[in-house]
Design an enzyme around this catalytic site. Sequence first.
Site: not given
Ligand code: NDP
Length: 438
Positions: A119, A159
């Site tokens: 990662k 991510d």
């Molecule tokens: P994105 O950046 O596309 O979206 C993240 C979302 O979560 C946004 O809506 C963001 O809001 C919100 N968010 C992030 N940090 C915080 C926080 N501290 N408090 C509240 N809301 C938060 O990321 P992904 O959808 O790709 O990833 C989401 C999760 O899924 C993560 O844990 C990631 O590790 C996991 N994941 C992702 C994969 C992938 O293929 N993308 C694969 C496996 C796991 P805002 O815009 O306001 O920050």
Amino acid sequence: MYAEVLRRNPGEREFHQAVHEVLESLAVVLGRHSEYAEMKTIERICEPERQIIFRVPWQDDSGEVQINRGFRVEFNSALGPYKGGLRFHPSVNLGIVKFLGFEQIFKNALTGMPIGGGKGGSDFDPKGRSDAEVMRFCQSFMTELYRHIGEYTDVPAGDIGVGAREIGYLFGQYKRITNRYESGVLTGKGLGWGGALVRTEATGYGAAFFAEAMMEARGESFDGTRVVISGSGNVAVHGIEKVHQLGGTAVACSDSSGYVVDEKGIDLEVLKQVKEVERGRIADYADRVGSASFVAGGSIWDVPCDVAMPSATQNELDGEAAQVLARNGCRYVVEGANMPATPEAVDAFRAAGIVFAPGKAANAGGVATSALEMQQNASRDRWTFEHSEAKLAEIMRGIHARCHETAEEYGSPGDLVLGANVAGFLEVAEAVHAHGLI
Ligand code: NDP
């Protein structure tokens, strides 16, 4: 073992949490495999094979020099090249990257594909930055990272904060420096230049398929269920999409500023326009959809539901929120994000009889589809959406079955946390053991 991990990795709270959760499950394994105790297999898996930390200097649009820190933790390559995403978020530090890398080892093993765990990322915050700034940052980041990665060594993906735009800039700089069109060095690429259909949707779709398999095992289905999904990024948006296709209704989603509730079901077209096209805030959704209301701050877990899918970030669902979910009749919690439920929340789910799926099993669809992208790159092939989605569904059902059966075999029927940890560990440990003391 845990005391030693604490001593060697001071201050890395999230990493400690991830290790603790896995170690708790492994006592039953050591009872049956004394060779892993003798060869200190678990201790070796807890120590990353390589950790890279580097400076990322770049200039913003006003000409000011900015300095960020870049990370890549190449955790374990027993099953294949290191594989795992890059996260760009101000909260990123070594402990966060190590927790994510550690989880990734077992997740990747559960997919049954030949990929190791790693990662990376940076404390760079893409929010509010222009395209040109994001591009300059990505180019500077790759100018160091390129020497550590490669299709047979380490294959990063996206991510939080890293989507198709960032992967494009990273790939461009890698190609420019190495003079190689090495499609297999990154996954999550654009469809026109080596990307695979369904990779974008895979994590959210996969989590929904996993949830469906959990329900089927209990004679239920998504039909008529109310679902709450936190976040509104890649995982959440596609989770919502698949939940709707499977017969459930996602009634709430969020970002870091608050959450929206839409009793008619989240309108995906509007959500995608706001979050993916305009890169706006979730409050904008409520401004455009009459049936929706926005709650600033607060806890999305106050919204009653049958199924909760935390899909934003780590430790976003604590013990108190878990109690609220239980009181409101929630029956399933499926982690779309990595470790979004705190240990207290997981305890509360157990006490309330809520069926719980850990992220390393439920969100493995993203990395599994990345491995399918690598397969297509290696054979210069391109599969159809239907073919890839069918593969994803099959993989997710397979992971569920493995976790379910392993939990039974090791005396904890229904405990998908134990099932995922033990099944993932056994796969990795066998390969680590076979490769000798390295
Ligand atoms: P994105 O950046 O596309 O979206 C993240 C979302 O979560 C946004 O809506 C963001 O809001 C919100 N968010 C992030 N940090 C915080 C926080 N501290 N408090 C509240 N809301 C938060 O990321 P992904 O959808 O790709 O990833 C989401 C999760 O899924 C993560 O844990 C990631 O590790 C996991 N994941 C992702 C994969 C992938 O293929 N993308 C694969 C496996 C796991 P805002 O815009 O306001 O920050």
